[in-house]
Design an enzyme around this catalytic site. Structure first.
Site, short mmCIF file in Angstrom:
data_model
loop_
_atom_site.label_atom_id
_atom_site.label_comp_id
_atom_site.label_asym_id
_atom_site.label_seq_id
_atom_site.Cartn_x
_atom_site.Cartn_y
_atom_site.Cartn_z
CD GLU A 40 41.26 40.52 48.87
OE1 GLU A 40 40.96 39.96 47.79
OE2 GLU A 40 40.53 40.50 49.87
CE LYS A 110 37.13 41.04 51.10
NZ LYS A 110 37.99 39.91 50.67
CB CYS A 151 38.21 41.38 46.77
SG CYS A 151 38.17 40.00 45.60
#
Ligand SMILES: NC(=O)CCC(=O)C(=O)O
Length: 271
Positions: A40, A110, A151
């Site tokens: 990330e 994200k 994540c």
């Protein structure tokens, strides 16, 4: 198919991070990877105030370098994530996926921003500078469909389930857990999502740097649809390379048909 996961150091200089990706692809070329993943925010130190400074529009320099590297090495490249700025100046934590010809075949912003404030532990507020994406992301390869999320996204079972319902047999997760939640939740979370969905899950982190503003847990790992950890790294930089067969997903789903045994009729009902 062969998946190579690069656990790289994140330098202060964006150019150095991109050059490092090129070096790793060269160094691992003998592995003959089909798909390569990175961590990330691999172009940018993981600090909220840095995201706007490092952000680029889709198609700009970092994007072009990743596309060119995917083409040069003939691999699917899940270009971890990097800060992206849109036409309105909003900043996202974005993962681009390129095919073997360097064409962008997926883009995931994200969707769940990582805000945390643990007493005597990790503090971080992505929402200070980032905007959340609003979709799930699945792409096609010659091996089958794969999904990508970033994540903290993995903590939300609904998102992984959406990708699996769209056909994903493997979920790629560029990530950077930390020294508080890493030891507590990293492995169990990846194994849980693999078990829930009976699919492969590949988590790729940046390497740990104790001098960094945010200290990443590392421990990039690959989990099978049976929930086994196929391989897990420690905290240092390097890579892992594993041959997997996505047909194994079908085998497990046939032997233990969890997805078919779901009771959608009762889950949405009123309590
Ligand atoms: N970069 C992130 O989203 C970190 C997520 C994390 O550490 C967690 O515990 O969740």
């Amino acid at each position: 198919m062969k998946i190579v996961q690069l656990q790289m150091h994140v330098y202060e200089e964006k150019e150095k991070n991109l050059a490092q990706l090129g070096e790793y692809l060269k160094r691992t070329a003998h592995e003959q990877a089909d798909i390569v993943t990175v961590g990330e925010m691999f172009t940018c130190p993981y600090q909220t105030e840095k995201f706007p400074l490092y952000a680029e529009r889709e198609g700009e320099k970092s994007w072009k370098i990743c596309s060119e590297l995917a083409r040069m090495y003939g691999v699917y490249l899940c270009a971890g994530s990097m800060p992206e700025v849109d036409e309105n100046g909003k900043i996202y934590n974005t993962a681009y996926v390129f095919d073997r010809k360097g064409e962008q075949i997926a883009k995931h912003r994200k969707a769940h921003l990582f805000d945390i404030d643990i007493e005597n532990g990790q503090y971080f507020k992505e929402s200070e500078t980032l905007t959340a994406g609003d979709s799930s992301t699945v792409f096609e390869t010659e091996f089958g469909k794969m999904g990508v999320c970033i994540c903290f996204d993995l903590r939300f079972p609904e998102l992984s389930r959406m990708m699996v319902e769209q056909g994903a047999k493997m979920i790629l997760v560029p990530a950077a857990f930390n020294m508080t939640t890493g030891p507590a939740h990293w492995e169990i979370l990846f194994r849980s999502r693999a078990l829930d969905n009976q699919c492969f899950v590949a988590g790729t982190s940046s390497a740990r740097d104790r001098e960094a503003g945010y200290v990443a847990w590392g421990h990039s790992l690959l989990v099978s649809p049976w929930g086994d950890i196929i391989e897990e790294m420690e905290e240092k930089e390097g890579y892992i390379s594993n041959e997997i067969n996505l047909d194994y997903v079908e085998k497990i789903r046939k032997e233990l048909p969890l997805l078919k045994a779901r009771r959608q009729d009762i889950y949405s009902g009123e309590v």
